[in-house]
Design a protein around this motif. Structure first.
Motif, PDB file in Angstrom:
ATOM      1  N   VAL A 104      -7.908   2.425  -3.611  1.00  0.00           N
ATOM      2  CA  VAL A 104      -7.389   0.451  -2.968  1.00  0.00           C
ATOM      3  C   VAL A 104      -9.171   0.739  -2.018  1.00  0.00           C
ATOM      4  O   VAL A 104      -8.355   1.212  -0.668  1.00  0.00           O
ATOM      5  CB  VAL A 104      -5.956   0.376  -2.403  1.00  0.00           C
ATOM      6  N   ALA A 117      -3.969   4.927  -4.554  1.00  0.00           N
ATOM      7  CA  ALA A 117      -4.149   4.685  -2.957  1.00  0.00           C
ATOM      8  C   ALA A 117      -4.544   5.159  -2.861  1.00  0.00           C
ATOM      9  O   ALA A 117      -5.833   4.230  -1.865  1.00  0.00           O
ATOM     10  CB  ALA A 117      -2.529   4.938  -2.581  1.00  0.00           C
ATOM     11  N   THR A 161      -5.919   5.375   7.138  1.00  0.00           N
ATOM     12  CA  THR A 161      -5.542   5.819   5.178  1.00  0.00           C
ATOM     13  C   THR A 161      -7.284   5.856   4.983  1.00  0.00           C
ATOM     14  O   THR A 161      -7.262   6.805   3.805  1.00  0.00           O
ATOM     15  CB  THR A 161      -5.823   4.023   4.769  1.00  0.00           C
ATOM     16  N   TYR A 188       0.832  -1.367  -0.210  1.00  0.00           N
ATOM     17  CA  TYR A 188       0.056  -0.118  -0.046  1.00  0.00           C
ATOM     18  C   TYR A 188       0.609   1.168   0.041  1.00  0.00           C
ATOM     19  O   TYR A 188       0.174   2.011  -0.290  1.00  0.00           O
ATOM     20  CB  TYR A 188      -0.821  -0.186   1.788  1.00  0.00           C
TER      21      TYR A 188
END
Length: 72
Positions: free
Chosen positions: A28, A25, A47, A14
């Protein structure tokens, strides 16, 4: 991205994606079938990306795919 990848550390993968293509990214989505450790939950939360635990219903999977396909 499956959190239990046999060869590559998923956090490292990642990070490589994030460094090379931040937009990608952001798209994802993470999926796991195991029990999540606090550090894993913290990483996933940081994230801001969608995540899904297995087993899941088809509708849940479709929703996560839809969420991850949106541009950030």
């Amino acid at each position: 991205m499956n959190l239990r990848m046999p060869v590559q550390n998923w956090q490292e993968l990642y990070q490589l994606i994030k460094e090379s293509d931040p937009v990608l990214a952001g798209r994802v989505a993470f999926i796991t079938g195991g029990t999540l450790r606090p550090a894993t939950l913290e990483f996933l939360s940081a994230t801001g990306n969608p995540s899904l635990s297995k087993p899941s219903r088809g509708e849940e999977l479709r929703q996560k795919i839809h969420e991850s396909s949106k541009s950030r």
